[in-house]
Design a protein around this motif. Structure first.
Motif, PDB file in Angstrom:
ATOM      1  N   CYS A  41      53.711  37.847  16.980  1.00  0.00           N
ATOM      2  CA  CYS A  41      53.309  39.203  16.581  1.00  0.00           C
ATOM      3  C   CYS A  41      51.795  39.324  16.416  1.00  0.00           C
ATOM      4  N   PHE A  42      51.119  38.215  16.220  1.00  0.00           N
ATOM      5  CA  PHE A  42      49.673  38.294  16.004  1.00  0.00           C
ATOM      6  C   PHE A  42      48.944  38.753  17.259  1.00  0.00           C
ATOM      7  N   LYS A  43      49.477  38.332  18.389  1.00  0.00           N
ATOM      8  CA  LYS A  43      48.822  38.623  19.673  1.00  0.00           C
ATOM      9  C   LYS A  43      48.655  40.131  19.914  1.00  0.00           C
ATOM     10  N   PRO A  44      49.747  40.914  19.848  1.00  0.00           N
ATOM     11  CA  PRO A  44      49.566  42.359  20.049  1.00  0.00           C
ATOM     12  C   PRO A  44      48.631  42.992  19.016  1.00  0.00           C
ATOM     13  N   ILE A  45      48.589  42.459  17.807  1.00  0.00           N
ATOM     14  CA  ILE A  45      47.680  43.024  16.798  1.00  0.00           C
ATOM     15  C   ILE A  45      46.239  42.821  17.266  1.00  0.00           C
ATOM     16  N   LYS A  46      45.980  41.629  17.752  1.00  0.00           N
ATOM     17  CA  LYS A  46      44.642  41.352  18.286  1.00  0.00           C
ATOM     18  C   LYS A  46      44.318  42.311  19.422  1.00  0.00           C
ATOM     19  N   GLU A  47      45.305  42.521  20.276  1.00  0.00           N
ATOM     20  CA  GLU A  47      45.085  43.386  21.441  1.00  0.00           C
ATOM     21  C   GLU A  47      44.800  44.821  21.032  1.00  0.00           C
ATOM     22  N   ILE A  48      45.584  45.332  20.081  1.00  0.00           N
ATOM     23  CA  ILE A  48      45.399  46.734  19.700  1.00  0.00           C
ATOM     24  C   ILE A  48      44.054  46.895  18.991  1.00  0.00           C
ATOM     25  N   GLN A  49      43.640  45.874  18.256  1.00  0.00           N
ATOM     26  CA  GLN A  49      42.345  45.956  17.587  1.00  0.00           C
ATOM     27  C   GLN A  49      41.211  45.950  18.612  1.00  0.00           C
ATOM     28  N   GLU A  50      41.454  45.255  19.714  1.00  0.00           N
ATOM     29  CA  GLU A  50      40.463  45.248  20.788  1.00  0.00           C
ATOM     30  C   GLU A  50      40.388  46.638  21.437  1.00  0.00           C
ATOM     31  N   VAL A  51      41.566  47.265  21.592  1.00  0.00           N
ATOM     32  CA  VAL A  51      41.593  48.627  22.135  1.00  0.00           C
ATOM     33  C   VAL A  51      40.744  49.553  21.256  1.00  0.00           C
ATOM     34  N   LEU A  52      40.933  49.444  19.939  1.00  0.00           N
ATOM     35  CA  LEU A  52      40.169  50.281  19.009  1.00  0.00           C
ATOM     36  C   LEU A  52      38.663  50.001  19.137  1.00  0.00           C
ATOM     37  N   ARG A  53      38.347  48.727  19.211  1.00  0.00           N
ATOM     38  CA  ARG A  53      36.939  48.319  19.265  1.00  0.00           C
ATOM     39  C   ARG A  53      36.251  48.928  20.482  1.00  0.00           C
ATOM     40  N   VAL A  54      36.934  48.886  21.599  1.00  0.00           N
ATOM     41  CA  VAL A  54      36.350  49.414  22.829  1.00  0.00           C
ATOM     42  C   VAL A  54      36.308  50.946  22.782  1.00  0.00           C
ATOM     43  N   ARG A  55      37.449  51.533  22.412  1.00  0.00           N
ATOM     44  CA  ARG A  55      37.542  52.985  22.453  1.00  0.00           C
ATOM     45  C   ARG A  55      36.562  53.667  21.506  1.00  0.00           C
ATOM     46  N   PHE A  56      36.401  53.106  20.329  1.00  0.00           N
ATOM     47  CA  PHE A  56      35.530  53.754  19.340  1.00  0.00           C
ATOM     48  C   PHE A  56      34.162  53.085  19.265  1.00  0.00           C
ATOM     49  N   GLN A  57      33.875  52.301  20.290  1.00  0.00           N
ATOM     50  CA  GLN A  57      32.569  51.628  20.395  1.00  0.00           C
ATOM     51  C   GLN A  57      32.141  51.032  19.069  1.00  0.00           C
ATOM     52  N   LEU A  58      33.041  50.245  18.517  1.00  0.00           N
ATOM     53  CA  LEU A  58      32.790  49.766  17.167  1.00  0.00           C
ATOM     54  C   LEU A  58      31.827  48.597  17.106  1.00  0.00           C
ATOM     55  N   SER A  59      31.563  48.006  18.260  1.00  0.00           N
ATOM     56  CA  SER A  59      30.633  46.882  18.218  1.00  0.00           C
ATOM     57  C   SER A  59      29.258  47.353  17.725  1.00  0.00           C
ATOM     58  N   GLN A  60      28.947  48.625  18.005  1.00  0.00           N
ATOM     59  CA  GLN A  60      27.662  49.145  17.529  1.00  0.00           C
ATOM     60  C   GLN A  60      27.703  49.437  16.032  1.00  0.00           C
ATOM     61  N   LEU A  61      28.860  49.921  15.597  1.00  0.00           N
ATOM     62  CA  LEU A  61      28.973  50.319  14.197  1.00  0.00           C
ATOM     63  C   LEU A  61      29.053  49.132  13.244  1.00  0.00           C
ATOM     64  N   MET A  62      29.533  48.016  13.777  1.00  0.00           N
ATOM     65  CA  MET A  62      29.857  46.929  12.841  1.00  0.00           C
ATOM     66  C   MET A  62      28.729  45.930  12.673  1.00  0.00           C
ATOM     67  N   LEU A 109      40.207  47.934  11.382  1.00  0.00           N
ATOM     68  CA  LEU A 109      39.918  46.572  11.845  1.00  0.00           C
ATOM     69  C   LEU A 109      39.580  45.635  10.692  1.00  0.00           C
ATOM     70  N   LYS A 110      39.619  46.188   9.488  1.00  0.00           N
ATOM     71  CA  LYS A 110      39.217  45.388   8.329  1.00  0.00           C
ATOM     72  C   LYS A 110      40.017  44.097   8.198  1.00  0.00           C
ATOM     73  N   ASN A 111      41.259  44.173   8.575  1.00  0.00           N
ATOM     74  CA  ASN A 111      42.122  43.001   8.443  1.00  0.00           C
ATOM     75  C   ASN A 111      42.595  42.484   9.791  1.00  0.00           C
ATOM     76  N   PRO A 112      41.875  41.524  10.368  1.00  0.00           N
ATOM     77  CA  PRO A 112      42.377  40.949  11.609  1.00  0.00           C
ATOM     78  C   PRO A 112      43.570  40.061  11.306  1.00  0.00           C
ATOM     79  N   PRO A 113      44.463  39.861  12.275  1.00  0.00           N
ATOM     80  CA  PRO A 113      45.608  38.987  12.007  1.00  0.00           C
ATOM     81  C   PRO A 113      45.117  37.545  11.895  1.00  0.00           C
ATOM     82  N   PRO A 114      45.915  36.688  11.265  1.00  0.00           N
ATOM     83  CA  PRO A 114      45.530  35.274  11.215  1.00  0.00           C
ATOM     84  C   PRO A 114      45.591  34.674  12.617  1.00  0.00           C
TER      85      PRO A 114
END
Lengths: 633, 218
Positions: free
Chosen positions: A612-633, A497-502
């Protein structure tokens, strides 16, 4: 009645998609119904939950910000369209549209546009649909639109594209009359050095004699050379029009067990003969294809020769891109060529060594090479693994020397030496299988940022040459270590998630979420890698083995998780578009294609990238939820 | 007096024009403005003639391109000097109509709309001169002059006359088709909408009458 104002509006609209696909008449019909609106800075064009207006908007002058709950979602400048989605959805506006500067906006009646699209052609319908619905899943099969140059899954069926090329045939066929003797005909054939002769009557083909007929019917004594050609000719002939494709030709030859087809003006036996297409012609056509290159690679005896062949592959790539061949096919071909070159280099390098390898080993391609996604020549990333041995020092010494030779030859071919020294000739990356396992375990159980970067490169390894068991062992150890230490995946996901799309493009800038404007777009770091990294961590977490390519990974994921199928497919499609885009840029500027000057992007290209930016945002959201990254970040 | 002529003496189109004034909208948000411009053979209202009329409708302060009017007139009088400005030659390839027909179509289109023009007095006078040649009374529409309107917003202290070019630059309006009646009408329409927007920002609940009577309302 002359309508100067409408003409001027037409002159403006015609430069921008989707209006650029309409003809002047259609566009004039739209232009003369436009309503011109003026908004002061900070005035709203529409607000969330407002009932929809029966029109959509085009920015003429100024700029408009699109907001969702006060968060800027998009910025529109001259020629950009907004307010279309609510229309298609036939529901209230879900977003706010506010003038960022004093703006002149054209309101275009949606009915008019719809009418024209319905009466015009299907392509435009698709265009508008895809244009309008990219809030959700613009990549669904039904939404394919020309505007975004979709790399469709459907195209994959054409496994070998040369089949659909039109076949080039011999334009000056050798002919003779039906009554001449077989001997005379054979003399004409010899004189012209051809394997066949067409018997014609008033320029129309009536029969054909080939070398095979002479062999079977004359040399065997069944007929004499003094008989008329018509007694042994094959008749009627099989005819085709000049536009025959290679596939059609091959099928016809197989079906009729023949080796020659007559090409006539209208494709029937009743029109003038204009050419002849032989089996040999087909083979020549295939000569431009990858399998021939691979054959040449196998026979090459020097790195210099391989470099020449790689150059041919580069031209092949340029042709593929130009012909809009699906990216999945192109990556397969180019990877196969790269792999064959590497294999040949390893063979040549081993032959140069004074002894055969003292232990079994495998040569690994890493990173984009390992994922088989490398299209342009970039620097090499590779590693070596050898079986566990007792006299490890001698063995390592041997393989380092071998790896050095391989790296140098790859460099000659055009794969430049890795500046970060991620190559088999580096003692750190020339290890026994046990050492590799320990290395992986260390990265997984004690991750930090540097190790994470190494994981991202090394975990995409692919066995190019050597012992598959060693490589399988390595793979297995990764999954085992992760199973023991699952938190690793959270680190890896966070890294992805280090690099979000523009956010978007605005005028000649790339707009960041922070509102910052930049004039250069790093397509690799900001769009391609986020998709690659997300696919990797998700496949690792799903225990999906033996899939390295990002496209395959998303396809597997889509099969496994129906609930996220749309997102995964959208990601695969975005990846296709981005990889093609980068390759085009690289071919155009003769560089890695990585850094794109926003100034030089057309409106359509910006739209394409933005989609193309939209799906990148979406997949990053999937990661955020799945790996509970809001706590880690 | 001609002004009190019996309606039955007027041609049908003029009566229809008069009829539209039976229902007048006073609501600034629903009234129809017609922004127009004429190109003429010169600046003499008596001897010069209209070459073309261009107009566009503005309702709710939105410019409705569908509500446009554009016509070109046949000429008897011809002034070679002004051709340099508007480019309208006597024998152009644009289809042209007679003055009578042009005025009839224009009034038909205009109806009871509030007229908006830049330096409106001249353009209105030119139309009135045509009407006079047809033995018809003057236009009955209310008239707004964008030049005056701008001055009276008091954004500027001096009271000199602001030309269309000057104001276009000031309001950042692209000058397409300048010196064609439709082009100028469109530029004037943009100017009108922009000035109106300034006025509405200053004065909430702006009434239509303020557009005609500015004195002392700031």
């Amino acid at each position: 009645m002359k309508n100067t104002i409408a003409e001027r509006i037409l002159d403006f609209l015609k430069h921008f998609p989707p209006f650029d696909t309409l003809n002047t008449e259609e566009l004039f019909a739209i232009s003369k119904e436009v309503i011109v609106l003026h908004f002061e800075k900070d005035a709203y064009i529409f607000r969330q939950n407002n009932a929809i207006n029966d029109c959509f908007y085009v920015v003429k002058d100024g700029a408009v910000g699109i907001y969702h709950d006060d968060n800027l979602v998009d910025q529109c400048d001259e020629g950009d369209i907004f307010g279309l989605r609510a229309l298609i959805r036939k529901d209230n506006y879900m977003l706010d549209a506010k003038a960022l500067e004093e703006s002149i906006i054209y309101a275009v009646s949606s009915k008019l546009l719809e009418n024209i699209i319905i009466n015009n052609n299907e392509a435009n319908q698709f265009l508008i649909t895809s244009f309008a619905t990219n809030t959700r899943n613009p990549y669904a099969e039904t939404d394919k639109g020309a505007l975004f140059a979709y790399d469709t899954q459907a195209q994959k069926s054409s496994s070998n594209f040369t089949e659909v090329q039109s076949a080039s045939f011999s334009k000056n066929p050798i002919t003779c009359k039906a009554k001449i003797s077989i001997k005379e005909a054979a003399l004409i054939m010899s004189e012209n050095k051809v394997g066949s002769i067409v018997i014609t009557q008033q320029k129309k083909p009536v029969g054909i004699i080939t070398d095979k007929d002479l062999r079977y019917k004359i040399a065997t004594g069944i007929h004499t050379i003094d008989e008329a050609v018509e007694t042994i000719m094959s008749s009627p002939v099989i005819t085709f029009p000049p536009k025959i494709t290679v596939a059609e030709a091959q099928i016809a030859m197989l079906k009729h067990s023949i080796s020659h087809l007559c090409i006539t003006q209208d494709g029937t036996v009743d029109s003038e003969l204009i050419g002849i297409l032989s089996e040999h012609d087909i083979i020549v056509i295939h000569g431009n294809n990858p399998s021939v290159l691979i054959k040449e690679i196998k026979h090459a005896t020097s790195a210099k020769r391989l470099q020449e062949i790689r150059e041919k592959a580069h031209n092949l790539l340029a042709n593929y891109i130009e012909q809009h061949i699906p990216i999945a096919f192109i990556t397969n071909v180019i990877s196969a060529i790269n792999e064959a070159i590497t294999k040949r280099i390893i063979d040549l390098s081993i032959a140069e060594m004074s002894t055969i390898p003292p232990a079994t080993f495998a040569w690994l391609a890493l990173g984009s090479q390992g994922r088989k996604e490398q299209l342009l020549l970039t620097d090499q990333d590779n590693a070596l693994v050898y079986e566990d041995v007792k006299n490890s020092n001698d063995v390592k010494h041997y393989f380092l020397k071998l790896a050095k030779a391989i790296n140098d030859k790859l460099n000659t071919v055009g794969f430049e030496l890795c500046p970060a020294n991620m190559m088999g000739s580096n003692p750190k990356w020339c290890l026994s299988v046990t050492e590799w396992k320990q290395q992986f375990e260390d990265w997984i159980t004690r991750p930090d940022e540097d190790k994470m970067m190494l994981c991202n490169i090394f975990f995409d390894f692919d066995n190019v040459y050597g012992n598959q068991h060693l490589v399988d062992d390595m793979s297995k150890s990764i999954f085992e270590a992760i199973e023991q230490y699952e938190i690793f995946l959270n680190f890896m996901a966070r890294n992805a998630l280090k690099n979000p799309p523009p956010l978007s493009f605005f005028r000649n800038f790339l707009v960041e979420d922070s509102g910052e404007h930049k004039n250069q777009f790093d397509i690799k770091a900001r769009a391609i890698m986020p998709l690659v990294d997300a696919a990797r961590v998700l496949t690792l977490s799903k225990n999906i083995k033996h899939t390295n390519s990002t496209l395959e990974r998303y396809q597997k994921l889509a099969d496994l998780e129906q609930q996220n199928k749309d997102t995964y497919e959208a990601c695969a499609n975005a990846f296709n578009i981005l990889l093609r885009f980068r390759t085009q840029q690289g071919l155009k500027h003769n560089d890695s294609g990585r850094f794109i000057d926003v100034n030089h992007l057309s409106k359509a290209e910006r739209l394409k990238l933005k989609s193309c930016f939209k799906p990148i945002k979406e997949i990053q959201e999937v990661l955020r939820v799945r790996f509970q990254l809001s706590q880690l970040m | 007096m001609r002004w009190f002529k019996n309606h039955t003496d007027f041609p049908e189109f003029y009566n229809r024009y008069l009829d539209t004034f039976k229902h007048k909208s006073k609501d600034v948000e629903s009234v129809r403005f017609v922004v127009f411009d004429t190109e003429t053979t010169g600046l003499d209202v008596i001897s010069d003639r209209i070459l073309s009329i261009g107009a566009v409708g503005v309702t709710k302060f939105q410019i409705h391109v569908a509500d446009t009017f554009e016509c070109y007139l046949n000429q008897d009088t011809f002034n070679t000097e002004t051709v340099k400005i508007h480019g309208l030659l006597k024998e152009g390839h644009i289809s042209k109509i007679e003055e009578r027909q042009a005025i009839e179509s224009f009034l038909n289109y205009l109806g009871n709309a509030v007229i908006v023009a830049h330096h409106a007095a001249f353009d209105v006078a030119m139309i009135n001169a045509s009407l006079k040649r047809m033995n018809l009374p003057k236009l009955k529409n209310k008239v707004i002059d964008t030049g005056e309107l701008y001055k009276k917003t008091k954004y500027v202290k001096d009271q000199k006359n602001y030309g269309l070019d000057e104001l276009s630059d000031l309001f950042k309006i692209t000058k397409h088709d300048r010196h064609t009646s439709s082009g100028d009408a469109y530029i004037t329409a943009l100017l009108f909408v922009k000035i109106a927007s300034l006025l509405r920002k200053k004065k909430k609940g702006l009434k239509l009458r303020y557009f005609f009577d500015f004195n002392g309302w700031f």
